[in-house]
Write a protein that holds these residues in place. Structure first.
Motif, mmCIF file in Angstrom:
data_model
loop_
_atom_site.group_PDB
_atom_site.id
_atom_site.type_symbol
_atom_site.label_atom_id
_atom_site.label_comp_id
_atom_site.label_asym_id
_atom_site.label_seq_id
_atom_site.Cartn_x
_atom_site.Cartn_y
_atom_site.Cartn_z
ATOM 1 N N ALA A 72 0.835 -1.206 0.000
ATOM 2 C CA ALA A 72 0.000 0.000 0.000
ATOM 3 C C ALA A 72 0.868 1.252 0.000
ATOM 4 N N LEU A 73 1.936 1.222 0.760
ATOM 5 C CA LEU A 73 2.856 2.362 0.823
ATOM 6 C C LEU A 73 3.530 2.603 -0.520
ATOM 7 N N CYS A 74 3.939 1.546 -1.189
ATOM 8 C CA CYS A 74 4.543 1.661 -2.516
ATOM 9 C C CYS A 74 3.542 2.263 -3.496
ATOM 10 N N LEU A 75 2.324 1.769 -3.480
ATOM 11 C CA LEU A 75 1.286 2.271 -4.383
ATOM 12 C C LEU A 75 1.034 3.754 -4.156
ATOM 13 N N VAL A 76 0.844 4.135 -2.926
ATOM 14 C CA VAL A 76 0.482 5.515 -2.604
ATOM 15 C C VAL A 76 1.638 6.480 -2.839
ATOM 16 N N ASP A 77 2.845 6.077 -2.468
ATOM 17 C CA ASP A 77 3.987 6.994 -2.543
ATOM 18 C C ASP A 77 4.714 6.997 -3.882
ATOM 19 N N GLU A 78 4.744 5.859 -4.572
ATOM 20 C CA GLU A 78 5.634 5.744 -5.724
ATOM 21 C C GLU A 78 4.943 5.500 -7.060
ATOM 22 N N LEU A 79 3.651 5.210 -7.048
ATOM 23 C CA LEU A 79 2.945 4.906 -8.290
ATOM 24 C C LEU A 79 1.690 5.784 -8.417
ATOM 25 N N PRO A 80 1.872 7.082 -8.628
ATOM 26 C CA PRO A 80 0.715 7.993 -8.605
ATOM 27 C C PRO A 80 -0.334 7.718 -9.680
ATOM 28 N N ARG A 81 0.081 7.319 -10.853
ATOM 29 C CA ARG A 81 -0.901 7.061 -11.918
ATOM 30 C C ARG A 81 -1.693 5.781 -11.646
ATOM 31 N N THR A 82 -1.013 4.775 -11.149
ATOM 32 C CA THR A 82 -1.707 3.539 -10.785
ATOM 33 C C THR A 82 -2.661 3.816 -9.636
ATOM 34 N N ARG A 83 -2.206 4.602 -8.669
ATOM 35 C CA ARG A 83 -3.059 4.976 -7.536
ATOM 36 C C ARG A 83 -4.327 5.668 -8.031
ATOM 37 N N THR A 84 -4.192 6.574 -8.985
ATOM 38 C CA THR A 84 -5.343 7.290 -9.525
ATOM 39 C C THR A 84 -6.306 6.321 -10.207
ATOM 40 N N MET A 85 -5.749 5.380 -10.970
ATOM 41 C CA MET A 85 -6.617 4.399 -11.634
ATOM 42 C C MET A 85 -7.358 3.528 -10.621
ATOM 43 N N GLY A 89 -11.504 3.301 -9.623
ATOM 44 C CA GLY A 89 -12.168 2.007 -9.700
ATOM 45 C C GLY A 89 -11.878 1.235 -10.969
ATOM 46 N N LEU A 90 -10.875 1.672 -11.730
ATOM 47 C CA LEU A 90 -10.572 1.024 -13.003
ATOM 48 C C LEU A 90 -9.766 -0.256 -12.852
ATOM 49 N N LEU A 91 -8.964 -0.356 -11.802
ATOM 50 C CA LEU A 91 -8.143 -1.551 -11.560
ATOM 51 C C LEU A 91 -8.659 -2.267 -10.325
ATOM 52 N N ASP A 92 -8.756 -3.589 -10.408
ATOM 53 C CA ASP A 92 -9.173 -4.336 -9.228
ATOM 54 C C ASP A 92 -7.956 -4.657 -8.356
ATOM 55 N N THR A 93 -8.202 -5.286 -7.234
ATOM 56 C CA THR A 93 -7.115 -5.538 -6.280
ATOM 57 C C THR A 93 -6.051 -6.469 -6.852
ATOM 58 N N ARG A 94 -6.454 -7.452 -7.656
ATOM 59 C CA ARG A 94 -5.468 -8.375 -8.241
ATOM 60 C C ARG A 94 -4.579 -7.648 -9.236
ATOM 61 N N ILE A 99 0.810 -4.936 -10.430
ATOM 62 C CA ILE A 99 1.593 -3.751 -10.781
ATOM 63 C C ILE A 99 2.547 -3.380 -9.647
ATOM 64 N N VAL A 100 2.054 -3.382 -8.426
ATOM 65 C CA VAL A 100 2.894 -3.028 -7.273
ATOM 66 C C VAL A 100 4.002 -4.057 -7.086
ATOM 67 N N ARG A 131 -1.808 -11.769 -17.844
ATOM 68 C CA ARG A 131 -1.335 -10.966 -18.981
ATOM 69 C C ARG A 131 -0.732 -9.656 -18.508
ATOM 70 N N LEU A 132 -1.329 -9.082 -17.489
ATOM 71 C CA LEU A 132 -0.801 -7.835 -16.927
ATOM 72 C C LEU A 132 0.590 -8.063 -16.346
ATOM 73 N N ARG A 133 0.790 -9.192 -15.675
ATOM 74 C CA ARG A 133 2.102 -9.498 -15.103
ATOM 75 C C ARG A 133 3.162 -9.600 -16.207
ATOM 76 N N ARG A 134 2.833 -10.284 -17.290
ATOM 77 C CA ARG A 134 3.794 -10.393 -18.391
ATOM 78 C C ARG A 134 4.120 -9.012 -18.970
ATOM 79 N N LEU A 135 3.094 -8.172 -19.127
ATOM 80 C CA LEU A 135 3.313 -6.817 -19.627
ATOM 81 C C LEU A 135 4.194 -6.024 -18.658
#
Length: 181
Positions: A72-85, A89-94, A99-100, A131-135
């Motif tokens: 959660a800390l990585c997402l909030v502090d280091e991945l601002p665009r992913t956090r916004t998505m 509600g565009l990305l689910d928890t999995r 991504i994190v 597929r997301l993991r491979r990307l």
């Protein structure tokens, strides 16, 4: 679709709350800096403090809770665009977890670039976690060539063999992560 998106937003808000808890603990610990003259190396970690507090609430083991809080800390502090998505509600928890997880293989200074590259992919929200993991892995390797080597090293350090009771009487489940060579 509406309930899934709402669930995604709630999970994102939980990440914000966990990160805020860590920041609050860091502030509390900074006020105690004068009291750590002896044994400063044993100063408690704010991530561990928050993890131990939320583990029972999230029904996680302390170690799993610590990993959850660090993510959660990585997402909030280091991945601002992913956090916004996630907040949209565009990305689910999995998907967010994938991504994190891969972002943590990339050097800290390159995570913003990784975040920008991943979130600019058209149709990102429709990708399955596999597929997301491979990307993400391809993107991480492109941005930080050492990321794949770091992952291989981490895999070697985290190898394990576990035995647990099987579903049928007298049977056992064997789970292993071992080198393939």
């Amino acid at each position: 679709a509406i309930t899934q998106r709402a669930s995604n937003v709630l999970a994102a808000m939980q990440n914000l709350a966990l990160a805020a808890g860590v920041r609050s603990e860091e502030l509390d610990l900074s006020e105690l800096d004068g009291g750590w003259s002896d044994g400063a190396e044993h100063r408690p970690s704010s991530v561990k403090i928050v993890a131990s507090s939320v583990a029972p609430l999230l029904r996680l083991t302390p170690r799993s809770a610590e990993s959850r809080v660090a993510d959660a800390l990585c997402l909030v502090d280091e991945l601002p665009r992913t956090r916004t998505m996630t907040l949209d509600g565009l990305l689910d928890t999995r998907q967010t977890r994938v991504i994190v997880d891969v972002a943590q293989l990339v050097q800290v200074g390159a995570r913003a670039l990784f975040d920008a590259a991943i979130t600019s992919v058209p149709g990102l929200a429709e990708l399955t976690p596999a597929r997301l993991r491979r990307l993400c892995e391809r993107t991480a390797a492109f941005i930080d060539a050492g990321a794949i080597e770091q992952r291989a090293q981490r895999g070697m350090e985290d190898r394990f063999v576990r035995v647990s009771p099987g579903v049928d009487p007298g049977m056992a489940w064997w789970t292993a992560s071992l080198p393939s060579y």
